[in-house]
Scaffold this motif. Structure first.
Motif, PDB file in Angstrom:
ATOM      1  N   ALA A 117     -13.866 -13.358  34.003  1.00  0.00           N
ATOM      2  CA  ALA A 117     -15.043 -12.878  34.729  1.00  0.00           C
ATOM      3  C   ALA A 117     -15.640 -14.050  35.488  1.00  0.00           C
ATOM      4  O   ALA A 117     -15.669 -15.177  34.987  1.00  0.00           O
ATOM      5  N   GLU A 118     -16.110 -13.788  36.683  1.00  0.00           N
ATOM      6  CA  GLU A 118     -16.665 -14.832  37.527  1.00  0.00           C
ATOM      7  C   GLU A 118     -17.839 -15.521  36.842  1.00  0.00           C
ATOM      8  O   GLU A 118     -18.731 -14.869  36.297  1.00  0.00           O
ATOM      9  N   GLY A 119     -17.827 -16.852  36.870  1.00  0.00           N
ATOM     10  CA  GLY A 119     -18.917 -17.620  36.292  1.00  0.00           C
ATOM     11  C   GLY A 119     -18.893 -17.727  34.786  1.00  0.00           C
ATOM     12  O   GLY A 119     -19.773 -18.350  34.198  1.00  0.00           O
ATOM     13  N   GLU A 120     -17.893 -17.128  34.134  1.00  0.00           N
ATOM     14  CA  GLU A 120     -17.828 -17.137  32.676  1.00  0.00           C
ATOM     15  C   GLU A 120     -16.695 -18.005  32.149  1.00  0.00           C
ATOM     16  O   GLU A 120     -16.479 -18.080  30.947  1.00  0.00           O
ATOM     17  N   GLN A 121     -15.946 -18.658  33.039  1.00  0.00           N
ATOM     18  CA  GLN A 121     -14.794 -19.443  32.611  1.00  0.00           C
ATOM     19  C   GLN A 121     -15.238 -20.820  32.134  1.00  0.00           C
ATOM     20  O   GLN A 121     -16.239 -21.365  32.591  1.00  0.00           O
ATOM     21  N   GLY A 122     -14.472 -21.397  31.235  1.00  0.00           N
ATOM     22  CA  GLY A 122     -14.736 -22.751  30.774  1.00  0.00           C
ATOM     23  C   GLY A 122     -14.140 -23.774  31.727  1.00  0.00           C
ATOM     24  O   GLY A 122     -13.595 -23.431  32.774  1.00  0.00           O
ATOM     25  N   ALA A 123     -14.236 -25.039  31.342  1.00  0.00           N
ATOM     26  CA  ALA A 123     -13.667 -26.114  32.155  1.00  0.00           C
ATOM     27  C   ALA A 123     -12.145 -26.010  32.190  1.00  0.00           C
ATOM     28  O   ALA A 123     -11.519 -25.467  31.282  1.00  0.00           O
ATOM     29  N   ILE A 124     -11.551 -26.529  33.250  1.00  0.00           N
ATOM     30  CA  ILE A 124     -10.097 -26.518  33.381  1.00  0.00           C
ATOM     31  C   ILE A 124      -9.471 -27.387  32.284  1.00  0.00           C
ATOM     32  O   ILE A 124      -9.909 -28.503  32.035  1.00  0.00           O
ATOM     33  N   VAL A 125      -8.467 -26.854  31.631  1.00  0.00           N
ATOM     34  CA  VAL A 125      -7.673 -27.617  30.661  1.00  0.00           C
ATOM     35  C   VAL A 125      -6.326 -27.900  31.310  1.00  0.00           C
ATOM     36  O   VAL A 125      -5.595 -26.967  31.656  1.00  0.00           O
ATOM     37  N   ASP A 126      -6.025 -29.181  31.523  1.00  0.00           N
ATOM     38  CA  ASP A 126      -4.768 -29.533  32.203  1.00  0.00           C
ATOM     39  C   ASP A 126      -3.935 -30.530  31.404  1.00  0.00           C
ATOM     40  O   ASP A 126      -3.050 -31.185  31.950  1.00  0.00           O
TER      41      ASP A 126
END
Length: 205
Positions: A117-126
Protein backbone atom coordinates in the motif's frame (compact mmCIF):
# COMPACT_ATOMS: atom_id res chain seq x y z
CA UNK A 1 2.33 -41.65 1.70
CA UNK A 2 6.01 -42.58 1.42
CA UNK A 3 8.67 -41.34 3.81
CA UNK A 4 9.81 -38.72 1.27
CA UNK A 5 6.27 -37.47 0.81
CA UNK A 6 5.70 -37.22 4.56
CA UNK A 7 9.02 -35.39 5.04
CA UNK A 8 8.17 -32.92 2.26
CA UNK A 9 4.73 -32.31 3.72
CA UNK A 10 6.11 -31.72 7.22
CA UNK A 11 8.65 -29.26 5.82
CA UNK A 12 5.85 -27.40 4.06
CA UNK A 13 3.86 -27.27 7.32
CA UNK A 14 6.98 -26.05 9.15
CA UNK A 15 7.36 -23.29 6.55
CA UNK A 16 3.77 -22.11 6.94
CA UNK A 17 4.13 -22.10 10.74
CA UNK A 18 7.47 -20.30 10.52
CA UNK A 19 6.03 -17.72 8.14
CA UNK A 20 3.20 -16.90 10.54
CA UNK A 21 5.44 -16.84 13.63
CA UNK A 22 8.02 -14.63 11.91
CA UNK A 23 5.30 -12.29 10.68
CA UNK A 24 4.12 -11.84 14.27
CA UNK A 25 7.68 -11.24 15.50
CA UNK A 26 8.43 -8.74 12.75
CA UNK A 27 5.16 -6.91 13.36
CA UNK A 28 6.29 -6.40 16.98
CA UNK A 29 9.70 -5.30 15.75
CA UNK A 30 8.08 -2.76 13.42
CA UNK A 31 5.55 -1.68 16.05
CA UNK A 32 2.69 -1.92 13.58
CA UNK A 33 0.55 -4.30 11.58
CA UNK A 34 2.35 -5.85 8.62
CA UNK A 35 -0.89 -6.90 6.89
CA UNK A 36 -1.49 -4.56 3.94
CA UNK A 37 -3.87 -6.65 1.84
CA UNK A 38 -7.12 -4.76 1.43
CA UNK A 39 -5.46 -1.36 1.88
CA UNK A 40 -4.12 1.14 -0.64
CA UNK A 41 -5.30 1.94 -4.14
CA UNK A 42 -4.04 -1.27 -5.77
CA UNK A 43 -6.59 -4.07 -5.79
CA UNK A 44 -5.01 -7.25 -4.44
CA UNK A 45 -8.14 -9.41 -4.26
CA UNK A 46 -7.13 -11.96 -6.91
CA UNK A 47 -3.58 -12.65 -5.69
CA UNK A 48 -4.85 -12.89 -2.10
CA UNK A 49 -7.45 -15.44 -3.18
CA UNK A 50 -4.86 -17.47 -5.08
CA UNK A 51 -2.36 -17.35 -2.20
CA UNK A 52 -5.00 -18.59 0.22
CA UNK A 53 -6.08 -21.34 -2.15
CA UNK A 54 -2.50 -22.48 -2.75
CA UNK A 55 -1.40 -22.54 0.89
CA UNK A 56 -4.65 -24.04 2.18
CA UNK A 57 -4.34 -26.71 -0.48
CA UNK A 58 -0.70 -27.39 0.41
CA UNK A 59 -1.81 -28.11 3.97
CA UNK A 60 -5.01 -30.05 3.24
CA UNK A 61 -4.42 -31.89 -0.05
CA UNK A 62 -1.70 -34.29 1.25
CA UNK A 63 -3.99 -35.17 4.17
CA UNK A 64 -6.75 -35.98 1.70
CA UNK A 65 -4.33 -38.13 -0.32
CA UNK A 66 -3.25 -40.03 2.79
CA UNK A 67 -6.82 -40.59 3.93
CA UNK A 68 -8.70 -41.20 0.69
CA UNK A 69 -6.20 -41.40 -2.17
CA UNK A 70 -6.23 -39.44 -5.41
CA UNK A 71 -9.81 -38.94 -6.60
CA UNK A 72 -8.57 -38.50 -10.20
CA UNK A 73 -8.44 -41.98 -11.66
CA UNK A 74 -5.33 -42.69 -13.76
CA UNK A 75 -3.90 -39.24 -13.01
CA UNK A 76 -1.32 -38.75 -15.81
CA UNK A 77 0.94 -36.54 -13.70
CA UNK A 78 1.11 -39.07 -10.89
CA UNK A 79 2.36 -41.70 -13.34
CA UNK A 80 4.76 -39.40 -15.19
CA UNK A 81 6.64 -38.22 -12.10
CA UNK A 82 6.66 -41.42 -10.10
CA UNK A 83 9.98 -42.71 -8.79
CA UNK A 84 12.61 -42.24 -6.05
CA UNK A 85 14.68 -39.72 -8.00
CA UNK A 86 11.69 -37.44 -8.34
CA UNK A 87 11.00 -37.83 -4.61
CA UNK A 88 14.56 -36.83 -3.74
CA UNK A 89 14.46 -33.84 -6.09
CA UNK A 90 11.11 -32.71 -4.74
CA UNK A 91 12.23 -33.01 -1.13
CA UNK A 92 15.39 -31.02 -1.91
CA UNK A 93 13.41 -28.21 -3.55
CA UNK A 94 10.94 -28.09 -0.66
CA UNK A 95 13.80 -27.84 1.86
CA UNK A 96 15.69 -25.20 -0.11
CA UNK A 97 12.53 -23.22 -0.81
CA UNK A 98 11.45 -23.22 2.84
CA UNK A 99 14.93 -22.17 3.97
CA UNK A 100 15.25 -19.39 1.40
CA UNK A 101 11.75 -18.11 2.14
CA UNK A 102 12.21 -17.92 5.91
CA UNK A 103 15.75 -16.53 5.76
CA UNK A 104 14.64 -13.83 3.33
CA UNK A 105 11.60 -12.95 5.43
CA UNK A 106 13.76 -12.58 8.54
CA UNK A 107 16.27 -10.47 6.61
CA UNK A 108 13.57 -7.85 5.98
CA UNK A 109 13.32 -7.05 9.69
CA UNK A 110 11.03 -4.10 10.41
CA UNK A 111 10.47 -3.61 6.66
CA UNK A 112 8.50 -6.87 6.37
CA UNK A 113 5.02 -6.38 4.93
CA UNK A 114 2.37 -8.77 3.62
CA UNK A 115 0.87 -6.98 0.64
CA UNK A 116 1.50 -3.45 -0.55
CA UNK A 117 0.00 0.00 0.00
CA UNK A 118 1.27 3.46 -0.85
CA UNK A 119 3.09 5.13 2.03
CA UNK A 120 3.01 1.96 4.15
CA UNK A 121 6.23 0.31 2.95
CA UNK A 122 9.35 0.05 5.09
CA UNK A 123 12.87 1.03 4.11
CA UNK A 124 14.50 -0.75 1.18
CA UNK A 125 16.37 -3.91 2.17
CA UNK A 126 19.19 -4.59 -0.30
CA UNK A 127 21.51 -6.85 1.69
CA UNK A 128 21.56 -10.60 2.28
CA UNK A 129 19.25 -12.47 -0.12
CA UNK A 130 17.93 -9.13 -1.38
CA UNK A 131 21.34 -8.35 -2.87
CA UNK A 132 20.75 -10.99 -5.55
CA UNK A 133 16.95 -11.06 -5.82
CA UNK A 134 14.28 -8.40 -5.36
CA UNK A 135 11.78 -11.09 -4.32
CA UNK A 136 13.64 -13.91 -2.54
CA UNK A 137 10.65 -14.76 -0.30
CA UNK A 138 8.56 -15.43 -3.40
CA UNK A 139 11.44 -17.34 -5.01
CA UNK A 140 11.56 -19.58 -1.94
CA UNK A 141 7.80 -20.13 -1.99
CA UNK A 142 7.91 -20.97 -5.69
CA UNK A 143 10.66 -23.55 -5.16
CA UNK A 144 8.74 -25.06 -2.25
CA UNK A 145 5.58 -25.53 -4.30
CA UNK A 146 7.42 -26.88 -7.32
CA UNK A 147 9.08 -29.36 -4.97
CA UNK A 148 5.72 -30.38 -3.53
CA UNK A 149 4.40 -30.92 -7.04
CA UNK A 150 7.35 -33.15 -7.93
CA UNK A 151 7.16 -35.25 -4.78
CA UNK A 152 3.33 -35.37 -4.73
CA UNK A 153 2.54 -35.23 -8.46
CA UNK A 154 -1.12 -34.89 -9.37
CA UNK A 155 -3.44 -32.65 -11.32
CA UNK A 156 -4.63 -31.10 -8.05
CA UNK A 157 -1.13 -30.33 -6.79
CA UNK A 158 -0.26 -28.99 -10.22
CA UNK A 159 -3.25 -26.64 -10.04
CA UNK A 160 -2.22 -25.49 -6.55
CA UNK A 161 1.32 -24.83 -7.74
CA UNK A 162 0.06 -22.91 -10.76
CA UNK A 163 -2.21 -20.84 -8.49
CA UNK A 164 0.77 -19.95 -6.31
CA UNK A 165 2.96 -18.97 -9.26
CA UNK A 166 0.23 -16.81 -10.81
CA UNK A 167 -0.40 -15.15 -7.42
CA UNK A 168 3.30 -14.38 -7.06
CA UNK A 169 3.52 -12.85 -10.53
CA UNK A 170 0.43 -10.70 -9.98
CA UNK A 171 1.56 -9.56 -6.54
CA UNK A 172 5.09 -8.70 -7.68
CA UNK A 173 3.65 -6.43 -10.37
CA UNK A 174 1.49 -4.67 -7.78
CA UNK A 175 4.35 -4.29 -5.31
CA UNK A 176 6.71 -2.91 -7.94
CA UNK A 177 4.24 -0.19 -8.84
CA UNK A 178 3.61 0.68 -5.18
CA UNK A 179 7.31 0.70 -4.27
CA UNK A 180 8.18 2.86 -7.28
CA UNK A 181 5.52 5.39 -6.28
CA UNK A 182 6.29 5.32 -2.55
CA UNK A 183 10.09 5.10 -2.47
CA UNK A 184 11.00 6.78 -5.76
CA UNK A 185 14.55 6.94 -7.05
CA UNK A 186 16.21 4.77 -4.38
CA UNK A 187 13.90 1.90 -5.30
CA UNK A 188 14.31 2.52 -9.03
CA UNK A 189 18.10 2.36 -8.58
CA UNK A 190 17.77 -0.90 -6.65
CA UNK A 191 15.41 -2.24 -9.32
CA UNK A 192 17.99 -1.43 -12.01
CA UNK A 193 20.75 -3.14 -10.03
CA UNK A 194 19.06 -6.36 -8.87
CA UNK A 195 16.87 -8.60 -10.99
CA UNK A 196 13.28 -9.44 -10.12
CA UNK A 197 13.96 -13.12 -9.46
CA UNK A 198 17.72 -13.78 -9.44
CA UNK A 199 20.84 -11.96 -10.57
CA UNK A 200 22.46 -8.54 -10.56
CA UNK A 201 23.45 -5.80 -13.03
CA UNK A 202 22.22 -5.46 -16.60
CA UNK A 203 18.57 -5.11 -17.48
CA UNK A 204 16.46 -6.07 -14.48
CA UNK A 205 13.52 -8.23 -15.42
Amino acid sequence: MSGMEVASYLLAIAYVAGFLILSGMLAKEAGRSVWLFGTGREKQTLPVLLFRLAFSGAVLWPLWLAAFGNPVMSDPLAAALDGPWFDWLGLLLVAVGAGVGLLSQRSMGASWRIGAAEGEQGAIVDSGPFAISRNPVFVGQGLLFIGLFIVLPSLVQGALTLALLVAIRLQVGIEERVLSASLGQPYLAYKARVRRWLGVAGEAA
